[in-house]
Design an enzyme around this catalytic site. Structure first.
Site, PDB file in Angstrom:
ATOM      1  N   ARG A 232      -0.362 -13.292   3.847  1.00 47.62           N
ATOM      2  CA  ARG A 232       1.032 -13.678   3.621  1.00 47.62           C
ATOM      3  C   ARG A 232       1.919 -13.496   4.846  1.00 47.62           C
ATOM      4  NH1 ARG A 232       0.920 -10.243  -2.027  1.00 47.62           N
ATOM      5  NH2 ARG A 232      -0.718 -11.466  -3.017  1.00 47.62           N
TER       6      ARG A 232
ATOM      7  N   PRO B 283       0.833  -1.209   0.000  1.00 48.16           N
ATOM      8  CA  PRO B 283       0.000   0.000   0.000  1.00 48.16           C
ATOM      9  C   PRO B 283       0.866   1.255   0.000  1.00 48.16           C
ATOM     10  CG  PRO B 283      -0.716  -1.555   1.684  1.00 48.16           C
ATOM     11  CD  PRO B 283       0.583  -2.068   1.156  1.00 48.16           C
ATOM     12  N   GLU B 284       0.406   2.271  -0.714  1.00 46.78           N
ATOM     13  CA  GLU B 284       1.108   3.544  -0.728  1.00 46.78           C
ATOM     14  C   GLU B 284       0.288   4.553   0.073  1.00 46.78           C
ATOM     15  OE1 GLU B 284       2.605   4.610  -4.622  1.00 46.78           O
ATOM     16  OE2 GLU B 284       2.828   2.514  -5.180  1.00 46.78           O
TER      17      GLU B 284
END
Length: 286
Positions: free
Chosen positions: A117, A2-3
């Site tokens: 993950r 995510p940015e």
């Protein structure tokens, strides 16, 4: 990962649903989710229980929940697939639920950290005098921060003697910009990703910074960018900015400005997308 826009969407959701609530109980369901917390899962749960959460904060891609009574913060590492979700207490557990935080107010919702993950996690840290978790004190302000110093950024950019995309991703210069939004801003500015920062004039770097802000604000307006179901906001809703991208992921598609097929080149174990006509490569000195 995510940015800035994606993380800000999550922060706003947490501000609405979590700020001011007191933690009643914490369950750590997977040890990797607290691997950045030195004391382990039991210590994390014990220190967080009974604490009231302040207004969630963000710097660049980093998100934290302040604990004002202890001068500590819960730092959230979203990683590649981490999600902070507010869910009804009776909602079925997600398959990859890692941490559950229950509150004492009877509102019927709880905070869940879900991570397929297990690259992300939560950890407790001491705060700096500026209110940042100490482990991210070196992170620069982001371009949407009202205290971001454009003049200092331009001077640092010129002195860095690197290429423009590397500089955009350098979190010690400017935080929150990742691969996707760097490519989008460079396309808007008609700059090649290998352009040397030393060649950028003050007006040119200011123009690029303006495009960085514009593309981030555009992404915020539609809830961030999502290429799969792993990024969602705090209520589980995906963003839609990927439908508006001009550069990233558009290899061989026509440039929206000039019609030239867009290109993709390997770059630092990632990819750079650009228009070979609008964003001409810098000349190589012989």
């Amino acid at each position: 990962m995510p940015e800035l826009p994606e993380v800000e969407v999550v922060r706003r959701g947490l501000e609405r649903w979590v700020a001011g609530r007191t933690v009643e109980a914490v369950e750590v369901l997977h040890p990797r989710a607290v691997r950045r917390h030195p004391g382990g899962g039991a210590d994390f749960a014990a220190r967080l229980t009974g604490q009231t959460i302040g207004v969630p904060q963000r710097r660049g891609k980093y998100l934290w929940l302040p604990l004002p009574e202890r001068d500590l913060s819960v730092l959230g590492h979203l990683g590649m697939s981490g999600q902070l979700l507010v869910q009804p207490e009776d909602a079925p557990d997600e398959k990859h639920l890692r941490i559950r935080v229950r509150f004492d107010d009877g509102a019927g919702t709880e905070l869940r950290f879900v991570d397929q993950r297990t690259f992300g996690g939560l950890s407790l840290h001491e705060n700096t005098p500026d209110g940042l978790p100490d482990v991210i004190a070196h992170i620069a302000r982001d371009p949407l921060d009202p205290l971001f110093d454009e003049g200092a950024y331009h001077l640092a950019l010129r002195a860095k003697r690197t290429t423009v995309k590397r500089a955009l991703l350098d979190q010690s210069l400017i935080s929150g910009v990742g691969n996707i939004y760097a490519d989008e801003a460079l396309w808007r500015a008609k700059l090649h990703y290998e352009r040397l920062t030393a060649t950028l004039t003050r007006p040119r770097s200011a123009e690029l910074l303006g495009h960085v802000r514009d593309v981030m604000n555009a992404a915020l307006d539609v809830g961030g960018t999502s290429f799969d179901s792993l990024y969602v906001n705090v209520n589980g809703e995906s963003g839609y900015f990927d439908r508006s991208l001009d550069a990233y992921g558009r290899e061989d598609e026509p440039c929206r400005r000039c019609g030239t097929p867009m290109r993709r080149r390997p770059w630092m174990n990632r990819s750079s997308y650009f228009c070979p006509r609008c964003q001409r490569a810098p000349r190589v000195s012989s």
